[in-house]
Design an enzyme around this catalytic site. Structure first.
Site, PDB file in Angstrom:
ATOM      1  CE  LYS A   1      -3.386   2.546   8.214  1.00  0.00           C
ATOM      2  NZ  LYS A   1      -3.292   4.046   8.674  1.00  0.00           N
TER       3      LYS A   1
ATOM      4  CE1 TYR B   1       4.145   0.947   3.397  1.00  0.00           C
ATOM      5  CE2 TYR B   1       5.160   2.044   5.276  1.00  0.00           C
ATOM      6  CZ  TYR B   1       4.177   2.064   4.338  1.00  0.00           C
ATOM      7  OH  TYR B   1       3.401   3.186   4.129  1.00  0.00           O
TER       8      TYR B   1
ATOM      9  CB  CYS C   1      -7.278  37.773  35.030  1.00  0.00           C
ATOM     10  SG  CYS C   1      -6.265  39.003  36.024  1.00  0.00           S
TER      11      CYS C   1
ATOM     12  CB  CYS D   1      -8.098  36.798  38.606  1.00  0.00           C
ATOM     13  SG  CYS D   1      -6.787  35.802  38.351  1.00  0.00           S
TER      14      CYS D   1
ATOM     15  CE  LYS E   1      -6.577   3.434  11.224  1.00  0.00           C
ATOM     16  NZ  LYS E   1      -7.498   4.354  10.355  1.00  0.00           N
TER      17      LYS E   1
ATOM     18  CB  CYS F   1      -4.462  38.757  40.998  1.00  0.00           C
ATOM     19  SG  CYS F   1      -5.343  39.255  39.758  1.00  0.00           S
TER      20      CYS F   1
ATOM     21  CB  CYS G   1      -2.362  38.562  37.170  1.00  0.00           C
ATOM     22  SG  CYS G   1      -3.203  36.763  37.489  1.00  0.00           S
TER      23      CYS G   1
ATOM     24  CD  GLU H   1       4.769  -5.005   6.480  1.00  0.00           C
ATOM     25  OE1 GLU H   1       5.130  -3.670   6.099  1.00  0.00           O
ATOM     26  OE2 GLU H   1       4.795  -5.772   5.402  1.00  0.00           O
TER      27      GLU H   1
END
Length: 726
Positions: free
Chosen positions: A148, A266, A466, A448, A354, A451, A471, A146
């Site tokens: 997981k 299940y 900034c 920045c 897994k 800007c 901006c 099944e």
């Protein structure tokens, strides 16, 4: 199908050795030489991170890393049995029982599952199980495979075929009563269907049974939930499993009802009352009873068939609308399961294969800096596109300069990438032996990139920012924030309309609402196109008139709302109220020194520095002056306390998301009763109020023994003015 499996065996089913040192991280690095010391360290790590995962729904490491630690600890204990004490993490089921819910004792213990981390370990288990059960070519042992499901374990109890109770797995013996919340999950039957009852003795009359499974959140629902969280300014959930767990543990079932949870069932606590003798038959019985049963299951009679199922699950995991992290292989016969029995923590008749995280190599071509809505500069890795866990990725955040230094990545490096939690693209690190000559370290920009304003890094913080109010990269979010409920409360300024006005050049900063935006201009804003005619869909004069009336009304909200609306770093609604109440006017605040601001109750040097930094930028001051000229009130009426100061001397910390209050509103109500509201938990904290998705502050409160209150307790305090006895 087998070609798909074989083609990926090196990176997905093998030992992952090809990743090299760059792929190894976590606790394994620098492991102590002493097996006893290493086992103690692994137990500590596992217990801390299990608490984060199960109790806080806030994992701090990936599932794969956690599984590696479990695997390493088991190997040490196998070689040194004297270290496998009762308090070892390998002897526990996992999970925690929250005190927020009524405890429930399960009909039978809910066990954890032993893991197989690769096909070799799975084959060892299959061979061992076949031998124990006397498998022969003529009479092979049958297994049920099944998917997981990556969700939250739940037990559903039915009495007289009617649903009566739901509980989380908890610590395996005791779970949390979440009946009211599970009743809101649409695919949980309130009564067992006649088709299933007909297969039970006496037609199922008087049947009592406890079935088990997973509560999960579909991927599409998870995306929508995080979009809503982002729009509301709440922190997003990390992955669907956390979202499902947080949703199921709500105090208010109405919240759970809105989260679109589903189930797959299940397992059963005791199969004796049922007329089934195998897991395969039991799954069919569950379907007949009306339960949701995952259709992706198979009955296998050889290792090759089990391999084929695992390969198919891995190949198609991205096609599913729910997360899986492996395959569960169970001995099919219930009689054989009983013969094999259990270890201290897991059944001997089942194992979880897994899926390891899929990691790929690619070349880092550039590190670009993005400016977020709060002005934070975030470096983003741009690399050659690569297919990982079912989708092609070419970008991943590097978070901050400290993270870049820690991972030691440089432009031109061959890097290892994966998806954290199989969702979020992440750079694991460089393959150092492939680093090109002359690859230079990355440095954050001094201006920045949006800007050109100066970039600052506050003392004690990792982020560069900034702080310019105009901006462009921050404009839309700042403008939306200005109209929000706790700021200027301008009804009708939705995200889409504001975004369109920015795109169409009507708004650049918050002062534009008052001295640039007109009713006619707003009415003509295009919000899309007609699907059939292709004509523009515009806001229109009716809505525009209502919005502009709200804009005009907002001028009188007062200084505290203006300060909060400006979006100054660290200045939330509570701090804005404290500053407005203390200084009384914008002019007085702008003229105040760092020391004057820091002296205000609840402010301190860090916030004071942020306020002074904001007003040191000419563009920000110019916006404030335009607000003044437009008639926005920049003063605060000073009022004395109107309520009895019954909470004087008590300190509260608010964390998580509250259902009926914003944290700012709740804090204001507590302060009106004389309480002090702070942002950090200490031994001096009187109470922590924990809402949904409360994280590290809740954990710290519990570790310090600080009383924790839920929203219902908060409402009683606000209504009565009385705090509960500690």
């Amino acid at each position: 199908m087998m070609e798909s499996m074989t083609g990926q065996q090196g990176s997905l089913f093998g030992d992952g050795a090809e990743l090299g040192a760059a792929g190894e991280k976590g606790a394994a690095a620098g492991a102590p030489a002493s097996p006893r010391a290493r086992a103690a360290e692994l137990n500590r790590l596992l217990k801390v991170h299990a608490y984060n995962y199960y109790a806080l729904d806030d994992p701090q490491v990936t599932d794969a890393e956690f599984d590696r630690w479990v695997h390493e600890l088991r190997a040490i204990e196998a070689a040194h049995p004297e270290l496998a004490g009762e308090d070892s993490y390998t002897q526990r089921v996992g999970g925690y029982v929250s005190e927020q819910f009524e405890p429930v004792t399960h009909a039978a213990r809910m066990y954890s599952m032993d893991d197989a981390m690769d096909l070799a370990e799975l084959d060892e288990w299959l061979a061992r199980t076949d031998e124990a059960l006397g498998s022969t070519p003529e009479r092979p042992v049958a297994y049920t495979c099944e998917l997981k499901i990556d969700g939250l374990g739940v037990a559903l109890t039915y009495r007289d075929a009617q649903f009566v109770r739901a509980a989380t797995r908890g610590d395996g013996t005791t779970g949390e009563n979440v009946t009211a919340n599970v009743l809101t999950i649409k695919d949980v039957p309130h009564a067992l269907a006649p088709a299933g009852l007909s297969k039970v003795a006496d037609g199922g009359l008087g049947l009592s049974v406890e079935v088990r499974g997973e509560v999960y959140m579909p991927k599409h629902s998870f995306v929508r939930l995080n979009e809503d969280a982002d729009a509301a300014g709440r922190d997003p959930f990390a992955n669907p499993r956390n979202a499902a767990a947080g949703s199921l543990r709500q105090k208010d079932p109405k919240v759970t009802a809105g989260r679109d949870l589903e189930t797959f069932i299940y397992a059963v606590a005791d199969e004796a009352p049922l007329s089934v003798d195998s897991q395969w038959g039991f799954l069919e019985w569950l379907r007949d009873c009306g339960f949701s049963v995952n259709p992706n299951a198979a009955r296998c009679t050889s290792a090759a068939e089990v391999h084929e199922f695992c390969a198919s699950a891995l190949a198609h995991r991205e096609d599913l609308d729910y997360d899986i992290d492996g395959v569960v292989v169970k001995v099919d016969s219930f009689a054989s399961q009983a013969a094999l029995g259990f270890t201290a923590r897991a059944p001997r008749w089942a194992i979880a294969f897994k899926f390891p995280p899929e990691e790929k190599r690619t070349v880092l071509r550039d590190i670009r800096v993005q400016v977020g809505r709060t002005g934070v500069l975030t470096p983003v890795a741009e690399f050659d596109p690569v297919l990982v866990a079912g989708s092609t990725i070419a970008r991943a955040t590097l978070h901050n300069i400290d993270e870049i230094r820690r991972k030691n990545v440089r432009v031109g490096d061959t890097i290892v990438v994966h998806k954290a939690g199989d969702v979020i693209p992440e750079v694991v690190g460089p393959v150092l032996e492939l680093r090109p000559a002359g690859a230079a370290e990355f440095h954050m920009p001094e201006a920045c990139p949006s800007c050109g304003s100066p970039v600052i890094r506050e003392e004690g913080e990792v982020a560069y920012r900034c702080v310019s109010i105009d901006c462009p990269a921050q404009a839309t979010e700042r403008l939306i924030h200005w109209g929000s409920r706790n700021a200027m409360d301008i009804d009708g300024l939705g995200d889409e309309i504001v975004g369109r006005m920015v795109e169409q050049g009507l708004l650049t900063d918050v002062a534009d609402y008052y001295d640039k935006l007109t009713e006619g201009g707003l009415a003509d804003v295009s919000t899309g196109r007609q699907a059939v005619t292709g004509d523009d869909i515009v806001v229109g004069p009716v809505i525009a008139k209502k919005v502009m009336a709200q804009v005009e009304e907002s001028k009188g909200r007062g200084l505290s709302r203006v300060l909060f609306g400006l979006g100054i770093r660290h200045v939330g609604a509570n701090v804005a109220g404290a500053l407005a109440g203390h200084f009384g006017s914008m002019q007085a605040l702008m003229c105040a020194t760092d020391e004057d601001i820091a002296a205000v109750d609840g402010v301190g040097p860090k916030i004071a520095a942020s306020v002074r930094e904001f007003f040191s930028i000419d563009k920000n001051v110019a916006v404030v002056e335009r607000l003044r000229e437009a008639g926005v009130v920049l003063e605060e009426e000073r009022k004395g306390p109107e309520l009895p100061q019954s909470l004087a001397g008590l300190t509260f910390v608010l964390t998580g998301t509250l259902e009926n209050y914003s944290r700012a509103d709740a804090g204001a109500r507590l302060k009106a009763l004389g309480a002090k509201v702070t942002g950090s938990v200490s031994k001096k904290t009187s109470y922590v109020v924990a809402g949904e998705a409360a994280g590290s502050k809740l954990a710290k409160a519990e570790s310090l023994g600080v009383p924790v209150l839920d929203e219902a307790a908060l409402e009683r305090i606000i209504a009565t003015g009385e705090a509960p006895r500690a």
